[in-house]
Write a protein that holds these residues in place. Structure first.
Motif, mmCIF file in Angstrom:
data_model
loop_
_atom_site.group_PDB
_atom_site.id
_atom_site.type_symbol
_atom_site.label_atom_id
_atom_site.label_comp_id
_atom_site.label_asym_id
_atom_site.label_seq_id
_atom_site.Cartn_x
_atom_site.Cartn_y
_atom_site.Cartn_z
ATOM 1 N N PHE A 29 -54.989 51.806 -5.378
ATOM 2 C CA PHE A 29 -55.498 50.500 -4.937
ATOM 3 C C PHE A 29 -55.141 49.410 -5.945
ATOM 4 O O PHE A 29 -54.641 48.342 -5.574
ATOM 5 N N ALA A 30 -55.385 49.680 -7.223
ATOM 6 C CA ALA A 30 -55.102 48.676 -8.254
ATOM 7 C C ALA A 30 -53.615 48.351 -8.320
ATOM 8 O O ALA A 30 -53.219 47.179 -8.402
ATOM 9 N N ILE A 31 -52.775 49.374 -8.263
ATOM 10 C CA ILE A 31 -51.335 49.150 -8.324
ATOM 11 C C ILE A 31 -50.858 48.388 -7.079
ATOM 12 O O ILE A 31 -49.995 47.500 -7.169
ATOM 13 N N SER A 32 -51.424 48.716 -5.920
ATOM 14 C CA SER A 32 -51.026 48.040 -4.682
ATOM 15 C C SER A 32 -51.371 46.559 -4.732
ATOM 16 O O SER A 32 -50.556 45.707 -4.346
ATOM 17 N N VAL A 33 -52.581 46.246 -5.182
ATOM 18 C CA VAL A 33 -52.980 44.841 -5.287
ATOM 19 C C VAL A 33 -52.076 44.103 -6.275
ATOM 20 O O VAL A 33 -51.650 42.966 -6.017
ATOM 21 N N ALA A 34 -51.769 44.741 -7.390
ATOM 22 C CA ALA A 34 -50.870 44.118 -8.367
ATOM 23 C C ALA A 34 -49.489 43.883 -7.767
ATOM 24 O O ALA A 34 -48.866 42.842 -8.001
ATOM 25 N N ALA A 35 -49.006 44.840 -6.964
ATOM 26 C CA ALA A 35 -47.705 44.674 -6.315
ATOM 27 C C ALA A 35 -47.724 43.515 -5.330
ATOM 28 O O ALA A 35 -46.724 42.800 -5.178
ATOM 29 N N GLY A 36 -48.840 43.336 -4.664
ATOM 30 C CA GLY A 36 -48.949 42.239 -3.706
ATOM 31 C C GLY A 36 -49.148 40.885 -4.355
ATOM 32 O O GLY A 36 -48.938 39.847 -3.712
ATOM 33 N N ARG A 37 -49.545 40.867 -5.615
ATOM 34 C CA ARG A 37 -49.833 39.601 -6.311
ATOM 35 C C ARG A 37 -48.718 39.222 -7.285
ATOM 36 O O ARG A 37 -48.972 38.741 -8.385
ATOM 37 N N GLY A 38 -47.480 39.476 -6.868
ATOM 38 C CA GLY A 38 -46.354 38.968 -7.639
ATOM 39 C C GLY A 38 -45.633 39.964 -8.507
ATOM 40 O O GLY A 38 -44.788 39.577 -9.321
ATOM 41 N N ARG A 39 -45.938 41.251 -8.364
ATOM 42 C CA ARG A 39 -45.238 42.271 -9.149
ATOM 43 C C ARG A 39 -44.664 43.321 -8.193
ATOM 44 O O ARG A 39 -45.119 44.459 -8.130
ATOM 45 N N PRO A 40 -43.644 42.946 -7.418
ATOM 46 C CA PRO A 40 -43.127 43.843 -6.370
ATOM 47 C C PRO A 40 -42.545 45.144 -6.898
ATOM 48 O O PRO A 40 -42.431 46.117 -6.151
#
Length: 779
Positions: A29-40
């Protein structure tokens, strides 16, 4: 030392796996949110995290299944829902036979959906993908918390390992109960994927048709399994419960069908957004409501707040579901309100005489039926809250009021395809309605004239449910319901025939094709449309079967051997009783000869089964003779062992077979709509490598399980010794140093094998990823 003990103890290891699932879901979950917030670049890590979570859930299910087949009665859930006399098939069925295991099974099916979805998303919907995965991980996390803190399937009994278990509930030892819960769960859990896409679209603001197209087949697949699951539940109730019917409006039955109504509404309304760019808010609401109802239905089943023959025992699990449902409502409402400007429809319904308008009215009828069932089901809770005591409504109440709602839905189902998109001219409308209306009128006349002569009268007057004017009106509406149902079913069939006839005719004129070739190409070109028409035929057949309820016959008889009873055109002669015994139960049969119109039919053998390990008393075993016209349904009540006098309840249930035939037609129509376009391509070396890797991983995991120690699991040769040890309540003997060292060696070897397998899998994924990157750079 602690890690070694964890490996050596199956219950503790299983609980550890559940904790690992929770940790893995939180990480993903944490990694997914980070990926969606500018870290593809983190998206690939999120995808691998989803796969890892799926693998851990699979490991948990395998461990519980292993505990069942090896009779590890240290685990309370295993001891409560299995015993040593059960076959392997029913031991696996016990996985979802109780509350704790069914939650793990739910999570397992969800993990399969997640793995399939993540694989399908590879290279697609990159903006939506992180939040889709994050939403799914929230759902996984909820069920992991639920099991860890309220319903742990690996929890041990404080009294220690038992000699034998309680056994699976006898009512669940039925073929349809083996496949009914998994099928229904497939439908419930499948709604998580469209819900996750809806949340992702709301979060990212990408609320055009992109996410609608993405979830189209996912929702249709879930809808199909909701239909299958409910139908299998009906079949199980019909064969196992012995009350003569297939749907008793039980709270759990009602909860299972609620998401079906909203999913059906969405499957139709989504076409309006695709074609006319309208109903954006409505479609998002339907998706969120459908997922909410799957959780609400699970809550009703497991909280024990409403009495039901299907419900689990009352527990504090309802508190967790209550908080989660509140979280869903708050999140969905907040996101929808936030995105209202983007959800503003760009298209509108231009005319009431259009397919869009017909679909909207159909949606409201479906939502009306869902709301009525939901309110009536939860009425005991409402009255308890306001009046301090529960007040329930019974099947007659549902049957009286759901009949007109169901007929409105049936009428709209037939009429909607006759309208055109945007606006339908008067000439086109008259031409479209001419044949179906003519067929309906002819069928109505034939039913009025011939219905009584063939045993299916058009007018069936039952005793009034209510007094006064309302009671008289409701009674008369119910009396003409068979006539209206048969008429509307014929109308629907004529509509489908007309649509296929016109399509085939057009292809034959334009392409000079034969009838069969034109039909196949017509369906191939527009699978979604014509698969939907086939589904309509299946639902029409099911309505015809439901209508048979109006003509059912029932009789109770007390007979001595040689005496006979007549019900309708059937004559049943009681020949006597007999007793049989097997390793798990006693079976007392009542044998009856059956005659119809002077012709002998196969015997019926209603029975009572008494299970050795069950405390619930004798179970009722129904005996049936099934036919296209009607079913002979016989139940034995009591049998006097001295006089052999037996009491029977005999039902003649018309047209029930058409319900099951309709379900098969519905499934075939849904399968046509879901059928993918086949494309041929060369199988590369990596395809073989992935297959070989999967096979090797499976063999390695099987080897690990086979070599892992299970101290509390003993073979049948030690039953006598175990019995003595249990009765004396002796502690198990301490292992010798050599045995302890060997066990530790096997544990270390198993751990090393798992780590080696994970390392191998990560290396393969790394090489494959690098290969894909090089391929992209080359292009």
């Amino acid at each position: 030392m602690e890690s070694l003990q964890l490996w050596e103890s199956l219950p503790e290891f299983g609980t550890g796996v559940l904790y690992a699932v929770l940790v893995s879901a939180a990480y993903t979950f944490a990694i997914s949110v980070a990926a969606g917030r500018g870290r593809p670049r983190l998206l690939q890590s999120a995808r691998l995290g989803a796969y890892a979570t799926t693998a851990l859930v699979l490991l948990g299910v395998i461990l519980l299944a292993y505990a069942f087949v090896t009779h590890d009665f240290r685990i309370r859930y295993v001891a409560r829902y299995s015993d040593r006399s059960m076959t392997t098939t029913y031991l696996f069925t016990s996985l979802w036979g109780g509350q704790d295991g069914s939650l793990l099974w739910w999570l397992f099916l969800l993990s399969l959906y997640i793995a399939a979805c993540v694989k399908w998303l590879e290279g697609k919907y990159r903006q939506l993908q992180p939040y889709v995965i994050a939403t799914l991980m929230v759902i996984v996390g909820f069920f992991a918390v639920l099991m860890l803190y309220s319903a742990n399937p690996f929890e041990t009994s404080m009294a220690g390992a038992r000699v034998d278990g309680d056994g699976l509930n006898p009512l669940l030892r039925n073929y349809y109960m083996i496949i009914h819960p998994p099928s229904l769960y497939m439908g419930f859990v499948g709604c998580s994927i469209p819900f996750s896409f809806a949340i992702a679209a709301l979060v990212t603001g990408r609320l055009d048709a992109e996410w609608i197209v993405a979830v189209r087949k996912w929702m249709l697949f879930a809808w199909m399994f909701l239909s299958i699951g409910n139908a299998l539940g009906m079949k199980w109730a019909y064969e196992e419960l012995g009350w003569g019917g297939y749907w008793a409006w039980d709270p759990v039955e009602n909860a299972a069908c609620l998401p079906w109504f909203t999913a059906t509404a969405y499957v139709h309304s989504t076409m309006i957004q695709e074609r006319r760019n309208a109903l954006k808010v409505w479609n998002v609401v339907l998706i969120c409501l459908t997922f909410f109802l799957t959780i609400f239905g699970t809550f009703l089943t497991r909280s024990g707040m409403i009495s039901s023959v299907h419900a689990f025992a009352q527990s504090d699990i309802g508190v967790y579901f209550g908080w989660f449902m509140g979280f869903i409502i708050a999140t969905c409402t907040g996101l929808i309100v936030w995105r209202l400007p983007l959800l503003k429809a760009q298209g509108r319904i231009e005319s009431f005489l259009s397919r869009e308008a017909a679909f909207v009215v159909n949606n409201w009828a479906l939502l009306g039926g869902m709301s009525f069932i939901a309110v009536a089901t939860t009425w005991p809770l409402v009255t308890e809250f306001f009046q301090g005591q529960q007040a329930t409504v019974g099947p007659p109440f549902y049957n009286r009021w759901m009949t007109p709602i169901g007929l409105v839905i049936l009428a709209l189902m037939g009429a909607a395809p006759l309208f055109g998109w945007r606006k339908t001219s008067d000439v086109s409308l008259k031409k479209a309605f001419r044949l179906p209306t003519l067929v309906m009128l002819v069928v109505m006349v034939l039913h009025l004239v011939l219905g009584k002569a063939i045993g299916f009268p058009a007018y069936v007057l039952d005793p009034p449910t209510y007094t006064g004017v309302v009671g008289d009106v409701v009674q008369q509406l119910a009396a003409i319901a068979p006539l209206i149902t048969v008429a509307l079913v014929s109308f629907n069939f004529a509509v489908v025939y007309q649509e296929f006839y016109r399509g085939v005719g057009a292809r034959r004129r334009n392409a000079a094709e034969g009838v069969v070739e034109a039909l196949l190409n017509l369906v191939k070109k527009s699978r979604r449309r014509y698969g939907g028409y086939i589904v309509h035929v299946g639902i029409g057949l099911m309505y015809l079967g439901f209508c048979g309820k109006a003509w059912e016959l029932e009789k109770e008889a007390s007979l001595l051997p040689g005496q006979a009873a007549e019900v309708g055109t059937y004559k049943l002669t009681y020949r006597g009783s007999r007793r049989e015994v097997d390793q798990e139960k006693q079976m007392i049969y009542a044998d009856m000869d059956v005659e119809r119109g002077g012709r002998m039919l196969p015997q019926v053998h209603p029975a009572k089964f008494i299970y050795n390990e069950s405390e619930m008393g004798p179970t009722t075993e129904v005996s049936q003779l099934n036919g296209f016209r009607d079913d002979l349904y016989v139940v034995v009540g009591t049998i006097d062992p001295e006089s052999k006098r037996a009491t029977f309840r005999i039902h003649v249930n018309p047209l029930v077979a058409w319900i099951w035939i309709g379900v098969l037609v519905l499934i075939s129509g849904a399968a046509v709509s879901l059928w993918p376009d086949v494309s041929l391509r060369e199988v590369g070396a990596w395809s073989y490598a992935r297959a070989a890797g999967g096979l090797a991983s499976g063999i390695m995991f099987a080897f690990i399980l086979a070599s892992a120690p299970a101290a509390a699991v003993e073979s049948d040769r030690d039953i006598a010794k175990r019995q003595a040890v249990y009765q004396a309540r002796l502690a198990p003997p301490l292992a010798s140093p050599e045995a302890d060292a060997a066990a530790r060696y096997r544990s270390l070897a198993g751990g090393a094998s798992v780590l080696g397998g994970l390392a191998l899998g990560m290396a393969v994924l790394r090489v494959r990823r690098r290969r894909d990157e090089l391929a992209i750079e080359t292009k």
